[in-house]
Design a protein around this motif. Structure first.
Motif, short mmCIF file in Angstrom:
data_model
loop_
_atom_site.label_atom_id
_atom_site.label_comp_id
_atom_site.label_asym_id
_atom_site.label_seq_id
_atom_site.Cartn_x
_atom_site.Cartn_y
_atom_site.Cartn_z
N UNK A 23 11.63 -4.84 -3.20
CA UNK A 23 10.38 -4.08 -3.26
C UNK A 23 9.98 -3.53 -4.49
N UNK A 24 8.74 -3.48 -5.01
CA UNK A 24 8.29 -3.14 -5.97
C UNK A 24 7.34 -1.71 -5.87
N UNK A 25 7.72 -1.19 -6.86
CA UNK A 25 6.70 0.20 -6.72
C UNK A 25 5.73 0.40 -7.73
N UNK A 26 4.41 0.93 -7.47
CA UNK A 26 3.38 0.64 -8.28
C UNK A 26 2.76 1.98 -8.48
N UNK A 27 2.67 2.58 -9.73
CA UNK A 27 2.20 4.22 -9.84
C UNK A 27 1.04 4.07 -10.56
N UNK A 28 -0.04 4.70 -10.29
CA UNK A 28 -1.19 4.97 -11.32
C UNK A 28 -1.92 6.09 -10.93
N UNK A 29 -2.75 6.68 -12.02
CA UNK A 29 -3.60 7.95 -11.63
C UNK A 29 -4.87 7.65 -12.57
N UNK B 148 -2.91 -8.36 -2.25
CA UNK B 148 -2.34 -9.23 -2.80
C UNK B 148 -0.83 -9.26 -2.61
N UNK B 149 -0.02 -8.06 -2.88
CA UNK B 149 1.32 -7.88 -3.17
C UNK B 149 1.84 -7.19 -1.97
N UNK B 150 1.93 -8.13 -0.86
CA UNK B 150 2.49 -7.29 0.27
C UNK B 150 3.89 -6.54 0.27
N UNK B 151 4.51 -7.06 -0.90
CA UNK B 151 5.90 -6.54 -1.24
C UNK B 151 5.98 -5.23 -2.18
N UNK B 152 4.71 -4.53 -2.18
CA UNK B 152 4.71 -3.37 -3.23
C UNK B 152 4.57 -2.10 -2.46
N UNK B 153 5.04 -1.03 -2.97
CA UNK B 153 4.63 0.29 -2.28
C UNK B 153 3.77 0.78 -3.51
N UNK B 154 2.60 1.20 -3.19
CA UNK B 154 1.75 1.86 -4.05
C UNK B 154 1.48 3.51 -4.14
N UNK B 155 1.44 4.08 -4.96
CA UNK B 155 1.32 5.39 -5.36
C UNK B 155 -0.10 5.59 -6.39
N UNK B 156 -1.26 6.05 -5.59
CA UNK B 156 -2.18 6.32 -6.49
C UNK B 156 -2.64 7.99 -6.29
N UNK B 157 -2.73 8.72 -7.41
CA UNK B 157 -2.89 10.05 -7.53
C UNK B 157 -4.04 10.32 -8.49
N UNK B 158 -4.70 11.43 -8.05
CA UNK B 158 -5.94 12.17 -8.77
C UNK B 158 -4.94 13.25 -9.78
N UNK B 159 -5.28 12.85 -11.05
CA UNK B 159 -4.62 13.51 -12.16
C UNK B 159 -5.07 14.76 -12.73
N UNK B 160 -5.23 15.77 -11.74
CA UNK B 160 -6.18 17.08 -12.14
C UNK B 160 -5.35 17.86 -13.00
N UNK B 161 -4.19 17.57 -13.22
CA UNK B 161 -3.36 18.49 -14.16
C UNK B 161 -3.77 17.77 -15.61
N UNK C 133 8.86 8.48 -9.65
CA UNK C 133 8.82 7.68 -8.59
C UNK C 133 9.74 6.43 -8.77
N UNK C 134 10.50 6.28 -9.90
CA UNK C 134 11.02 4.96 -10.41
C UNK C 134 10.12 3.75 -10.30
N UNK C 135 8.86 4.00 -10.69
CA UNK C 135 7.91 3.11 -10.77
C UNK C 135 8.26 1.65 -11.58
N UNK C 136 7.91 0.48 -10.78
CA UNK C 136 8.31 -0.62 -11.69
C UNK C 136 6.96 -0.83 -12.40
N UNK C 137 5.83 -0.75 -11.76
CA UNK C 137 4.56 -1.08 -12.67
C UNK C 137 3.46 -0.19 -12.62
N UNK C 138 2.68 0.15 -13.90
CA UNK C 138 1.86 0.90 -14.02
C UNK C 138 0.64 -0.05 -14.35
N UNK C 139 -0.56 -0.18 -13.40
CA UNK C 139 -1.45 -0.78 -13.51
C UNK C 139 -2.45 0.03 -14.21
N UNK C 140 -2.91 -0.30 -15.45
CA UNK C 140 -3.80 0.69 -16.25
C UNK C 140 -4.68 -0.12 -17.48
N UNK C 141 -5.62 0.59 -17.84
CA UNK C 141 -6.33 0.20 -18.93
C UNK C 141 -5.72 0.10 -20.14
#
Ligand code: ATP
Ligand code: MG
Length: 329
Positions: free
Chosen positions: A1-7, A32-45, A141-149
């Motif tokens: 299981x792979x965890x993805x986090x981005x804001x 695409x990636x059924x084996x990933x757990x995604x966390x997307x957040x609104x970075x208001x801070x 969140x022990x993220x594995x991947x951060x999809x960013x620009x």
């Protein structure tokens, strides 16, 4: 299981850069990636590192949630949450501040760029400290991947340094994440200066806003700067046209070589008109969906509560492990 986090920050009107470089990728990766757990957040801070109008900030926070749903982020597959509603983000930031040097933070190009804009009087500590909060956002969140620009790669690198330093001192605590980039859309450039990235806090005619009217979109593309010769070709020596080709390629779902061929004998005028029209048409459709989604605030708030609950549980657990290691009772 792979965890993805981005804001994403609710700091202005979302742009085509945010959409192509981040939000669209998030929706794709989730399917695409059924084996990933995604966390997307609104970075208001993060947003308040630049002055914000409180009413606008509140409204935009829900707008961004609605945009995420509009572009296909699915709350059944991804956790959507609001950064300020999970106190662990602020707590971990304070703790991690003690594992980063002023020298390291001073080297961050985003700080240099943004503080240059605001002048010395506007150089608040929050802006300087932003990468530490960001490191916390990810490490909680022990993220594995951060999809960013591309603009965020340096911050992810610093996050790894901070995590490694903490781990070296206190034993394995944080997972070292890596930034994942899409190849072409990782940096959509400004329409009036192709050496700068498109940014929602830049001047109005430099970016396409996701809620711009079709007329405005067509006009902005018409006025977009071009390169010196009049060939429609992708290349390092053609930054403005390359940027427009990347955008067109995303909306037409055609490769860049295909588009170069298609526009072999066309002039810039026709090329820019076509881009304007196709982007306007597509965004118009998205805007209609957005308006529907945005209306149902009760649903939005339910999605947020559920997301906060899931993210908050993990974040609190991590903070308590960290506090324990440091002797903080
Ligand atoms: P600001 O100017 O306030 O920093 P921004 O447009 O840079 O706003 P952010 O909220 O900082 O937006 O970034 C959200 C996400 O969008 C990040 O993953 C960032 O890398 C990505 N992103 C921002 N601008 C672009 C761009 N021009 N091209 C590709 N990705 C981008
Ligand atoms: Mg930014």
């Amino acid at each position: 299981m792979k965890r993805v986090v981005s804001g994403i920050k609710p700091s202005g009107d979302l742009t085509l850069g945010n959409y192509l470089g981040a939000m669209k990728r998030w929706a794709e990766s989730q399917n695409k990636d059924k084996d990933s757990e995604n966390f997307f957040f609104i970075a208001n801070l993060h947003a308040i590192t630049v002055k914000q109008d409180p009413e606008q900030l509140k409204k935009r926070t829900l707008d961004v949630v609605a945009w995420l749903l509009t572009v296909g982020v699915d709350p059944n597959k991804s956790v959507i949450f609001i950064q300020s509603m999970i106190p662990a983000h602020s707590e971990i930031c304070w703790i991690l501040n003690n594992y980063v040097t002023m020298g390291e933070l001073g080297k961050m190009t985003q700080f240099k760029d943004k503080s240059l804009k605001s002048g010395k009087e506007g150089q608040f500590v929050g802006l300087y400290d932003y990468p530490v909060l960001m490191a916390g956002d990810v490490l909680l969140y022990d993220a594995d991947e951060i999809p960013v620009g591309v603009d965020q790669v340096q911050h992810v690198e610093l996050c790894r340094i901070i995590a490694q330093r903490f781990n070296n001192t206190h034993g394995e605590t944080f997972k070292l994440p890596k930034a994942t980039l899409s190849d072409k859309t990782a940096k959509i450039m400004s329409l009036n200066d192709p050496s700068k990235k498109m940014s929602k806090s830049d001047t109005e005619d430099s970016f396409i806003g996701l809620d711009d009217t079709p007329e405005k979109i067509i006009r902005k593309f018409k006025r977009a700067v071009t390169d010196s010769d009049n060939l429609i070709r992708y290349g390092k020596d053609k930054p403005a046209i390359s940027n427009l080709l990347v955008i067109l390629s995303e909306f037409k779902e055609k490769s860049i070589p295909e588009l170069e061929k298609e526009y072999e004998n066309a002039g810039y005028g026709q090329f820019k008109k076509d881009i304007g029209e196709i982007v306007a048409g597509n965004l118009d459709k998205l805007q209609k969906t957005f308006r529907e989604v945005r209306k149902d605030e009760e649903r939005l708030n339910n999605i947020i509560s559920e997301g906060n609950r899931k993210a908050g549980t993990l974040a609190d657990e991590k903070v308590s492990i960290v506090k324990n290691k440091l002797g903080l009772i």
